[in-house]
Design a protein around this motif. Structure first.
Motif, PDB file in Angstrom:
ATOM      1  N   ALA A 308      76.260  28.427  71.824  1.00 26.96           N
ATOM      2  CA  ALA A 308      77.268  28.963  70.779  1.00 26.96           C
ATOM      3  C   ALA A 308      77.752  30.265  71.450  1.00 26.96           C
ATOM      4  CB  ALA A 308      76.801  29.242  69.517  1.00 26.96           C
ATOM      5  N   ARG A 309      76.801  30.918  72.020  1.00 24.97           N
ATOM      6  CA  ARG A 309      77.099  32.643  72.450  1.00 24.97           C
ATOM      7  C   ARG A 309      77.982  32.232  73.807  1.00 24.97           C
ATOM      8  NH1 ARG A 309      72.243  33.909  70.269  1.00 24.97           N
ATOM      9  NH2 ARG A 309      70.802  33.036  71.874  1.00 24.97           N
ATOM     10  N   GLU A 310      77.558  31.332  74.597  1.00 24.02           N
ATOM     11  CA  GLU A 310      78.380  30.918  75.698  1.00 24.02           C
ATOM     12  C   GLU A 310      79.890  30.582  75.215  1.00 24.02           C
ATOM     13  OE1 GLU A 310      74.423  29.151  77.952  1.00 24.02           O
ATOM     14  OE2 GLU A 310      76.497  27.958  78.185  1.00 24.02           O
ATOM     15  N   LEU A 311      79.779  29.941  74.419  1.00 24.25           N
ATOM     16  CA  LEU A 311      81.364  29.510  73.867  1.00 24.25           C
ATOM     17  C   LEU A 311      82.087  30.713  73.385  1.00 24.25           C
ATOM     18  CD1 LEU A 311      80.723  26.105  71.849  1.00 24.25           C
ATOM     19  CD2 LEU A 311      81.129  26.229  74.589  1.00 24.25           C
ATOM     20  N   LEU A 312      81.409  31.511  72.761  1.00 24.52           N
ATOM     21  CA  LEU A 312      82.270  32.854  72.308  1.00 24.52           C
ATOM     22  C   LEU A 312      82.551  33.712  73.652  1.00 24.52           C
ATOM     23  CD1 LEU A 312      83.357  34.632  70.104  1.00 24.52           C
ATOM     24  CD2 LEU A 312      80.575  35.399  69.736  1.00 24.52           C
ATOM     25  N   ALA A 313      81.652  33.886  74.455  1.00 23.60           N
ATOM     26  CA  ALA A 313      81.979  34.613  75.825  1.00 23.60           C
ATOM     27  C   ALA A 313      83.217  33.949  76.461  1.00 23.60           C
ATOM     28  CB  ALA A 313      80.747  34.537  76.779  1.00 23.60           C
ATOM     29  N   ALA A 314      82.999  32.491  76.605  1.00 20.93           N
ATOM     30  CA  ALA A 314      84.313  31.982  77.301  1.00 20.93           C
ATOM     31  C   ALA A 314      85.608  32.065  76.523  1.00 20.93           C
ATOM     32  CB  ALA A 314      83.757  30.387  77.531  1.00 20.93           C
ATOM     33  N   MET A 315      85.535  32.139  75.070  1.00 21.26           N
ATOM     34  CA  MET A 315      86.672  32.314  74.205  1.00 21.26           C
ATOM     35  C   MET A 315      87.300  33.573  74.404  1.00 21.26           C
ATOM     36  SD  MET A 315      86.611  29.494  71.636  1.00 21.26           S
ATOM     37  CE  MET A 315      85.065  29.337  70.729  1.00 21.26           C
ATOM     38  N   ARG A 316      86.328  34.401  74.455  1.00 20.18           N
ATOM     39  CA  ARG A 316      86.753  36.009  74.711  1.00 20.18           C
ATOM     40  C   ARG A 316      87.303  36.129  75.884  1.00 20.18           C
ATOM     41  NH1 ARG A 316      85.810  40.213  71.818  1.00 20.18           N
ATOM     42  NH2 ARG A 316      84.411  40.218  69.792  1.00 20.18           N
ATOM     43  N   ALA A 317      86.891  35.694  77.211  1.00 18.15           N
ATOM     44  CA  ALA A 317      87.521  35.871  78.218  1.00 18.15           C
ATOM     45  C   ALA A 317      88.715  35.318  78.196  1.00 18.15           C
ATOM     46  CB  ALA A 317      86.652  35.220  79.337  1.00 18.15           C
ATOM     47  N   ALA A 318      89.138  34.012  77.289  1.00 16.87           N
ATOM     48  CA  ALA A 318      90.568  33.563  77.359  1.00 16.87           C
ATOM     49  C   ALA A 318      91.232  34.158  76.367  1.00 16.87           C
ATOM     50  CB  ALA A 318      90.268  31.801  76.947  1.00 16.87           C
ATOM     51  N   GLY A 319      91.048  35.389  75.671  1.00 13.82           N
ATOM     52  CA  GLY A 319      91.785  36.200  74.929  1.00 13.82           C
ATOM     53  C   GLY A 319      91.443  36.213  73.543  1.00 13.82           C
ATOM     54  N   ALA A 320      90.287  35.494  73.063  1.00 13.56           N
ATOM     55  CA  ALA A 320      89.904  35.653  71.585  1.00 13.56           C
ATOM     56  C   ALA A 320      89.728  37.068  71.507  1.00 13.56           C
ATOM     57  CB  ALA A 320      88.613  34.960  71.334  1.00 13.56           C
ATOM     58  N   VAL A 321      89.938  37.563  70.083  1.00 16.26           N
ATOM     59  CA  VAL A 321      89.928  39.048  69.787  1.00 16.26           C
ATOM     60  C   VAL A 321      88.437  39.341  69.190  1.00 16.26           C
ATOM     61  CG1 VAL A 321      92.295  39.783  69.684  1.00 16.26           C
ATOM     62  CG2 VAL A 321      91.203  38.909  67.785  1.00 16.26           C
ATOM     63  N   SER A 322      87.895  38.275  68.602  1.00 15.51           N
ATOM     64  CA  SER A 322      86.501  38.271  67.914  1.00 15.51           C
ATOM     65  C   SER A 322      86.062  37.072  67.795  1.00 15.51           C
ATOM     66  CB  SER A 322      86.523  39.028  66.723  1.00 15.51           C
ATOM     67  OG  SER A 322      87.567  38.575  65.745  1.00 15.51           O
ATOM     68  N   GLY A 323      84.735  37.036  67.192  1.00 14.58           N
ATOM     69  CA  GLY A 323      84.426  35.685  66.945  1.00 14.58           C
ATOM     70  C   GLY A 323      83.015  35.851  66.043  1.00 14.58           C
ATOM     71  N   GLU A 324      82.634  34.677  65.794  1.00 10.19           N
ATOM     72  CA  GLU A 324      81.355  34.567  65.008  1.00 10.19           C
ATOM     73  C   GLU A 324      80.594  33.358  65.457  1.00 10.19           C
ATOM     74  OE1 GLU A 324      80.345  36.178  61.903  1.00 10.19           O
ATOM     75  OE2 GLU A 324      81.843  37.522  62.098  1.00 10.19           O
ATOM     76  N   LEU A 325      79.181  33.519  65.331  1.00 12.39           N
ATOM     77  CA  LEU A 325      78.378  32.390  65.440  1.00 12.39           C
ATOM     78  C   LEU A 325      78.067  31.760  64.141  1.00 12.39           C
ATOM     79  CD1 LEU A 325      75.921  33.601  68.426  1.00 12.39           C
ATOM     80  CD2 LEU A 325      78.309  32.783  68.563  1.00 12.39           C
ATOM     81  N   VAL A 326      78.101  30.695  64.099  1.00  7.89           N
ATOM     82  CA  VAL A 326      77.665  29.954  62.724  1.00  7.89           C
ATOM     83  C   VAL A 326      76.793  28.699  62.732  1.00  7.89           C
ATOM     84  CG1 VAL A 326      78.705  28.647  60.809  1.00  7.89           C
ATOM     85  CG2 VAL A 326      80.265  30.333  62.099  1.00  7.89           C
ATOM     86  N   ARG A 327      75.544  28.933  62.259  1.00  6.21           N
ATOM     87  CA  ARG A 327      74.510  27.845  62.009  1.00  6.21           C
ATOM     88  C   ARG A 327      74.820  27.224  60.605  1.00  6.21           C
ATOM     89  NH1 ARG A 327      68.096  27.611  62.875  1.00  6.21           N
ATOM     90  NH2 ARG A 327      67.653  26.539  61.027  1.00  6.21           N
ATOM     91  N   ILE A 328      74.815  25.925  60.570  1.00  5.68           N
ATOM     92  CA  ILE A 328      75.167  25.167  59.521  1.00  5.68           C
ATOM     93  C   ILE A 328      73.700  24.241  59.257  1.00  5.68           C
ATOM     94  CG2 ILE A 328      76.204  23.441  58.353  1.00  5.68           C
ATOM     95  CD1 ILE A 328      77.894  25.985  58.461  1.00  5.68           C
ATOM     96  N   GLY A 329      72.905  24.543  58.009  1.00  9.36           N
ATOM     97  CA  GLY A 329      71.739  23.952  57.947  1.00  9.36           C
ATOM     98  C   GLY A 329      70.592  24.805  58.186  1.00  9.36           C
ATOM     99  N   ASP A 330      69.718  24.931  57.255  1.00  8.02           N
ATOM    100  CA  ASP A 330      68.525  25.571  57.878  1.00  8.02           C
ATOM    101  C   ASP A 330      67.274  24.926  57.625  1.00  8.02           C
ATOM    102  OD1 ASP A 330      67.838  25.525  54.857  1.00  8.02           O
ATOM    103  OD2 ASP A 330      69.122  27.517  54.665  1.00  8.02           O
ATOM    104  N   ALA A 331      66.035  25.357  57.632  1.00  9.89           N
ATOM    105  CA  ALA A 331      64.886  24.542  57.623  1.00  9.89           C
ATOM    106  C   ALA A 331      64.816  23.829  56.265  1.00  9.89           C
ATOM    107  CB  ALA A 331      63.733  25.401  57.750  1.00  9.89           C
ATOM    108  N   ALA A 332      65.014  24.504  55.173  1.00 13.08           N
ATOM    109  CA  ALA A 332      65.090  23.907  53.877  1.00 13.08           C
ATOM    110  C   ALA A 332      66.184  22.824  53.598  1.00 13.08           C
ATOM    111  CB  ALA A 332      65.555  24.907  52.824  1.00 13.08           C
ATOM    112  N   GLU A 333      67.405  23.062  54.324  1.00 14.51           N
ATOM    113  CA  GLU A 333      68.355  22.100  54.243  1.00 14.51           C
ATOM    114  C   GLU A 333      68.011  20.862  55.096  1.00 14.51           C
ATOM    115  OE1 GLU A 333      71.787  24.449  55.214  1.00 14.51           O
ATOM    116  OE2 GLU A 333      71.490  25.493  53.309  1.00 14.51           O
ATOM    117  N   ALA A 334      67.398  21.028  56.311  1.00 15.38           N
ATOM    118  CA  ALA A 334      67.422  19.975  57.235  1.00 15.38           C
ATOM    119  C   ALA A 334      66.634  18.666  56.736  1.00 15.38           C
ATOM    120  CB  ALA A 334      66.610  20.472  58.605  1.00 15.38           C
ATOM    121  N   GLY A 335      67.110  17.589  56.511  1.00 16.44           N
ATOM    122  CA  GLY A 335      66.379  16.492  55.982  1.00 16.44           C
ATOM    123  C   GLY A 335      66.157  16.231  54.606  1.00 16.44           C
ATOM    124  N   ALA A 336      67.166  17.361  53.939  1.00 17.58           N
ATOM    125  CA  ALA A 336      67.397  17.131  52.578  1.00 17.58           C
ATOM    126  C   ALA A 336      68.184  16.161  52.139  1.00 17.58           C
ATOM    127  CB  ALA A 336      67.961  18.407  51.857  1.00 17.58           C
TER     128      ALA A 336
END
Ligand code: MEV
Length: 336
Positions: A308-336
């Motif tokens: 996800a960090r690599e994707l952000l770096a690649a998109m920044r190099a292509a002109g993105a002005v900012s970005g966020e890494l987003v994790r969906i699902g945590d230990a409690a949610e996984a398998g719920a």
């Protein structure tokens, strides 16, 4: 990602600080959202999948003041009934909530601290409306059902969007990804964590104008439009299953196909093309615009946190002005 809206802050039971003190400030919060699949087609009744972005929040605080109900901005206090165009939907949310709770149109000042960029497709207008409604609810010490809350936010969204599907109003308060179908929501906790990268093109876009632009396509080419909208609806349903089962390759393919369909409807932009191409070249499972498009943000599906960090770096190099890494699902949610 586990965090969402915080409970309202109210005075301790039995403690009533005097007017104008910070100690009695009621507050409300909400957060950003990203649409995974189904923006625009959801306006035409097709299903859609949205993700909560709990790290980008908005908080509204109420202060007791003398004078008309007002919004604090840049050190100035502006009456809610005479706000400039860019704050109009906040004024509508505040007015609707004051009326609903039977509060007078005076004696309160609303201070909004917003981390969600406007015009970026991340649900800023709905999140701000939620925060204002919740802060005034806490101030009034009143009850509010989910339906009443939704309708108050939708009142403001009609000013911001014109013809809102209701998805933003729901996704900016949910803690879990959701499927929105036939005006009902189904939570979609993934069976394993998924990583996304959101990158901002820096191009600001009006949802109202984007929705109107797509409406021209729908009116001008009705048969083709129905085919494309139906396909987006199918992709959203399949994406819901893939998200739930954490099937990244399949989910990414749905995202790519959704981008092609959104391009055909007229939601694309050259910067969206640049960022999605950069993300795919860096190995994203899929990449597409998120929100109204014609600018705004891109969402890409990564393999893990480092990717996800690599994707952000690649998109920044292509002109993105900012970005966020987003994790969906945590230990409690996984398998719920
Ligand atoms: C905007 O975040 C999403 C749209 O589908 C509009 C809506 O659902 O009201 C473009």
């Amino acid at each position: 990602m586990s965090q969402s809206s915080a409970p309202p802050l109210g005075p301790e039971p039995g403690v009533r600080p005097g007017p104008g003190t910070e100690a009695d400030a009621a507050s409300g919060t909400a957060h950003a959202k990203a649409i995974l699949v189904g923006e625009h087609s959801v306006v035409y009744g097709r299903p859609a999948v949205a993700l909560p972005l709990g790290q980008l929040t908005v908080t509204a605080r109420i202060r007791r003041v003398d004078g008309p109900a007002s919004l604090r901005n840049d050190g100035a206090s502006l009456p809610i009934d005479r706000l400039p165009e860019r704050f109009a939907s906040i004024g509508v949310a505040a007015r609707a909530a004051l009326d609903f709770f039977g509060l007078p149109g005076e004696g309160v000042e609303i201070d909004v601290a917003n981390e969600i960029p406007a015009g970026a497709g991340l649900g800023a207008s709905a999140a701000v409306a939620h925060a204002v409604v919740e802060a005034l609810r806490a101030h009034a010490d009143a009850e509010l059902s989910d339906t009443e809350r939704f309708e108050l936010v939708q009142t403001a969204e009609r000013t911001a969007h014109g013809n809102p599907s209701g998805l933003d109003a729901l996704a900016t308060r949910t803690e879990l990804p959701l499927l929105f179908q036939a005006r009902r929501t189904t939570p979609l906790p993934p069976s394993a964590p998924l990583w996304f990268t959101i990158a901002d093109t820096g191009v600001r876009s009006s949802t109202k104008q984007a929705v109107a632009h797509i409406a021209q396509f729908v009116e001008g080419r009705p048969l083709r439009a129905q085919t494309v909208l139906d396909r987006l609806g199918e992709l959203a349903l399949r994406a819901a299953g893939d998200l739930r089962a954490a099937r990244t390759a399949e989910l990414g393919a749905r995202m790519d196909e959704a981008q092609t369909a959104l391009d055909e409807l007229g939601a694309g932009h050259p910067m969206i093309d640049r960022l999605t191409a950069a993300a795919r070249a860096a190995g994203a499972h899929g990449a597409k615009l998120t929100g109204a498009g014609r600018g705004g943000c891109v969402i890409a599906l990564a393999g893990d946190a480092a990717h996800a960090r690599e994707l952000l770096a690649a998109m920044r190099a292509a002109g993105a002005v900012s970005g966020e890494l987003v994790r969906i699902g945590d230990a409690a949610e996984a398998g719920a």
